[in-house]
Design a protein around this motif. Structure first.
Motif, PDB file in Angstrom:
ATOM      1  N   TRP A  65       0.817  -1.208   0.000  1.00 19.64           N
ATOM      2  CA  TRP A  65       0.000   0.000   0.000  1.00 19.64           C
ATOM      3  C   TRP A  65       0.849   1.256   0.000  1.00 19.64           C
ATOM      4  CZ3 TRP A  65      -5.303   0.410   0.002  1.00 19.64           C
ATOM      5  CH2 TRP A  65      -6.031  -0.776   0.179  1.00 19.64           C
ATOM      6  N   GLY A  66       0.265   2.320  -0.509  1.00 20.01           N
ATOM      7  CA  GLY A  66       0.844   3.654  -0.422  1.00 20.01           C
ATOM      8  C   GLY A  66      -0.240   4.621   0.011  1.00 20.01           C
ATOM      9  N   ALA A  67       0.165   5.743   0.591  1.00 19.07           N
ATOM     10  CA  ALA A  67      -0.814   6.727   1.047  1.00 19.07           C
ATOM     11  C   ALA A  67      -0.240   8.134   0.939  1.00 19.07           C
ATOM     12  CB  ALA A  67      -1.232   6.440   2.486  1.00 19.07           C
ATOM     13  N   ILE A  68      -1.138   9.099   0.806  1.00 14.63           N
ATOM     14  CA  ILE A  68      -0.771  10.520   0.770  1.00 14.63           C
ATOM     15  C   ILE A  68      -1.653  11.238   1.786  1.00 14.63           C
ATOM     16  CG2 ILE A  68      -0.654  12.622  -0.623  1.00 14.63           C
ATOM     17  CD1 ILE A  68      -0.427  10.764  -3.111  1.00 14.63           C
ATOM     18  N   ALA A  69      -1.008  11.951   2.712  1.00 17.60           N
ATOM     19  CA  ALA A  69      -1.737  12.765   3.695  1.00 17.60           C
ATOM     20  C   ALA A  69      -1.476  14.225   3.368  1.00 17.60           C
ATOM     21  CB  ALA A  69      -1.261  12.440   5.108  1.00 17.60           C
ATOM     22  N   MET A  70      -2.489  15.077   3.554  1.00 16.92           N
ATOM     23  CA  MET A  70      -2.345  16.499   3.240  1.00 16.92           C
ATOM     24  C   MET A  70      -3.022  17.349   4.305  1.00 16.92           C
ATOM     25  SD  MET A  70      -3.005  16.383  -0.841  1.00 16.92           S
ATOM     26  CE  MET A  70      -2.499  18.065  -1.048  1.00 16.92           C
ATOM     27  N   SER A  71      -2.569  18.598   4.408  1.00 14.47           N
ATOM     28  CA  SER A  71      -3.202  19.560   5.315  1.00 14.47           C
ATOM     29  C   SER A  71      -3.630  20.781   4.507  1.00 14.47           C
ATOM     30  CB  SER A  71      -2.231  19.964   6.425  1.00 14.47           C
ATOM     31  OG  SER A  71      -1.294  20.893   5.927  1.00 14.47           O
ATOM     32  N   ASN A  72      -4.480  21.600   5.097  1.00 15.94           N
ATOM     33  CA  ASN A  72      -4.931  22.823   4.426  1.00 15.94           C
ATOM     34  C   ASN A  72      -3.803  23.840   4.262  1.00 15.94           C
ATOM     35  OD1 ASN A  72      -7.563  21.969   4.068  1.00 15.94           O
ATOM     36  ND2 ASN A  72      -8.155  22.616   6.125  1.00 15.94           N
TER      37      ASN A  72
ATOM     38  N   GLY B 195      -0.907  23.150   3.212  1.00 16.20           N
ATOM     39  CA  GLY B 195      -0.027  22.746   2.118  1.00 16.20           C
ATOM     40  C   GLY B 195       0.983  21.693   2.514  1.00 16.20           C
ATOM     41  N   ALA B 196       1.058  21.362   3.790  1.00 22.46           N
ATOM     42  CA  ALA B 196       1.968  20.304   4.233  1.00 22.46           C
ATOM     43  C   ALA B 196       1.444  18.957   3.738  1.00 22.46           C
ATOM     44  CB  ALA B 196       2.075  20.311   5.752  1.00 22.46           C
ATOM     45  N   SER B 197       2.367  18.036   3.567  1.00 19.41           N
ATOM     46  CA  SER B 197       1.951  16.706   3.114  1.00 19.41           C
ATOM     47  C   SER B 197       2.914  15.654   3.633  1.00 19.41           C
ATOM     48  CB  SER B 197       1.896  16.652   1.583  1.00 19.41           C
ATOM     49  OG  SER B 197       3.180  16.867   1.044  1.00 19.41           O
ATOM     50  N   GLY B 198       2.480  14.412   3.543  1.00 20.71           N
ATOM     51  CA  GLY B 198       3.297  13.269   3.902  1.00 20.71           C
ATOM     52  C   GLY B 198       2.917  12.101   3.018  1.00 20.71           C
ATOM     53  N   VAL B 199       3.889  11.264   2.688  1.00 19.85           N
ATOM     54  CA  VAL B 199       3.627  10.130   1.807  1.00 19.85           C
ATOM     55  C   VAL B 199       4.262   8.870   2.378  1.00 19.85           C
ATOM     56  CG1 VAL B 199       3.491  11.567  -0.264  1.00 19.85           C
ATOM     57  CG2 VAL B 199       5.680  10.585   0.395  1.00 19.85           C
ATOM     58  N   SER B 200       3.749   7.742   1.931  1.00 15.68           N
ATOM     59  CA  SER B 200       4.354   6.453   2.264  1.00 15.68           C
ATOM     60  C   SER B 200       4.109   5.488   1.120  1.00 15.68           C
ATOM     61  CB  SER B 200       3.790   5.900   3.573  1.00 15.68           C
ATOM     62  OG  SER B 200       2.440   5.528   3.401  1.00 15.68           O
ATOM     63  N   VAL B 201       5.015   4.555   0.946  1.00 12.70           N
ATOM     64  CA  VAL B 201       4.868   3.490  -0.052  1.00 12.70           C
ATOM     65  C   VAL B 201       5.410   2.193   0.527  1.00 12.70           C
ATOM     66  CG1 VAL B 201       5.018   4.973  -2.100  1.00 12.70           C
ATOM     67  CG2 VAL B 201       7.091   4.016  -1.141  1.00 12.70           C
ATOM     68  N   GLY B 202       4.981   1.088  -0.061  1.00 13.13           N
ATOM     69  CA  GLY B 202       5.548  -0.208   0.286  1.00 13.13           C
ATOM     70  C   GLY B 202       5.128  -0.779   1.623  1.00 13.13           C
TER      71      GLY B 202
ATOM     72  N   CYS C  40       3.358  13.970   7.579  1.00 19.24           N
ATOM     73  CA  CYS C  40       2.648  15.253   7.449  1.00 19.24           C
ATOM     74  C   CYS C  40       2.679  16.014   8.772  1.00 19.24           C
ATOM     75  CB  CYS C  40       1.210  15.004   6.992  1.00 19.24           C
ATOM     76  SG  CYS C  40       0.252  16.511   6.702  1.00 19.24           S
ATOM     77  N   VAL C  41       2.360  15.360   9.862  1.00 22.76           N
ATOM     78  CA  VAL C  41       2.364  15.992  11.185  1.00 22.76           C
ATOM     79  C   VAL C  41       3.783  16.422  11.558  1.00 22.76           C
ATOM     80  CG1 VAL C  41       1.985  15.538  13.659  1.00 22.76           C
ATOM     81  CG2 VAL C  41       0.289  14.815  11.973  1.00 22.76           C
ATOM     82  N   GLY C  42       4.764  15.686  11.093  1.00 27.19           N
ATOM     83  CA  GLY C  42       6.165  16.017  11.361  1.00 27.19           C
ATOM     84  C   GLY C  42       6.587  17.354  10.780  1.00 27.19           C
ATOM     85  N   THR C  43       5.836  17.866   9.829  1.00 25.12           N
ATOM     86  CA  THR C  43       6.150  19.179   9.253  1.00 25.12           C
ATOM     87  C   THR C  43       5.608  20.314  10.116  1.00 25.12           C
ATOM     88  OG1 THR C  43       4.118  19.303   7.941  1.00 25.12           O
ATOM     89  CG2 THR C  43       6.033  18.233   6.910  1.00 25.12           C
ATOM     90  N   GLY C  44       4.820  19.976  11.151  1.00 25.41           N
ATOM     91  CA  GLY C  44       4.246  20.978  12.030  1.00 25.41           C
ATOM     92  C   GLY C  44       2.775  21.232  11.779  1.00 25.41           C
TER      93      GLY C  44
ATOM     94  N   GLU D 151      -4.855  15.093   6.998  1.00 21.44           N
ATOM     95  CA  GLU D 151      -5.845  14.044   6.740  1.00 21.44           C
ATOM     96  C   GLU D 151      -5.354  13.192   5.577  1.00 21.44           C
ATOM     97  OE1 GLU D 151      -9.760  15.473   6.025  1.00 21.44           O
ATOM     98  OE2 GLU D 151      -9.802  16.715   7.836  1.00 21.44           O
ATOM     99  N   ILE D 152      -5.773  11.933   5.561  1.00 19.85           N
ATOM    100  CA  ILE D 152      -5.433  11.051   4.443  1.00 19.85           C
ATOM    101  C   ILE D 152      -6.238  11.514   3.233  1.00 19.85           C
ATOM    102  CG2 ILE D 152      -5.536   8.694   3.526  1.00 19.85           C
ATOM    103  CD1 ILE D 152      -3.366   9.141   5.654  1.00 19.85           C
TER     104      ILE D 152
END
Length: 175
Positions: free
Chosen positions: A71-78, A80-87, A102-106, A111-112
């Motif tokens: 699986w892979g996923a993309i999380a985003m915030s309003n 503009g921050a984002s986070g991704v994962s794969v594998g 995503c949360v690590g960016t502050g 949300e996914i």
């Protein structure tokens, strides 16, 4: 004819039939020796080895196991921050990893936004005309990019461009 002479004839016939059966298998491939087959014609006869039934790549041991889809996923915030994962083997693991990035960016409102399994994904944004990110998923990254850009344009976006793309690759689990 005496009984002994009949037995001798029967024994001779038996050995002759055994000889014919064995000779038939020795010449089963026509004029060629065992392990070869005839090639050519009567003007240019020849023999070639009988193929073993596999290729060089088939030679040798093979690993036993199974392919696990990932699986892979993309999380985003309003913001503009984002986070991704794969594998990731589990959807929930992919989502947790993307959220953590995503949360690590502050950002606090992550949300996914998109998940995908055993395929490629792409995210596109527009320079103007529409807000938000559009996503595409497909068997190849090129097709996923095309789908994301087409969706962006269909929603009125101008200057749509791919901002992220990746593929989840299956993992081989050996037994």
């Amino acid at each position: 004819m005496s009984k002994k002479s009949v037995e001798k004839v029967v024994i001779k016939l038996f050995f002759f039939s055994v000889f014919l059966c064995s000779a038939g298998s020795a010449i089963a491939e026509g004029r060629c020796p065992p392990g070869q087959y005839p090639i050519g014609d009567s003007r240019a006869p020849g023999c070639a080895p009988i193929p073993a039934g596999g290729s060089a790549a088939d030679a040798g041991p093979r690993a036993t196991g199974r392919w696990i889809k990932t699986w892979g996923a993309i999380a985003m915030s309003n913001s503009g921050a984002s986070g991704v994962s794969v594998g990731k083997v589990k959807k929930s693991d992919a989502e947790k990893a993307a959220m953590a990035e995503c949360v690590g960016t502050g950002a606090r409102d992550c949300e996914i936004a998109f998940t995908y399994k055993n395929q490629c994904a792409a995210a596109a944004t527009a320079a103007s005309g529409t807000q938000g990110t559009t996503f595409g998923r497909a068997a190849t990254v090129d097709i996923a990019k095309t789908l994301a850009i087409d969706l962006c344009r269909n929603r009125g976006g101008q200057g749509c461009d791919v901002v992220y793309s990746a593929c989840t690759e299956p993992k081989f689990e050996a037994f």
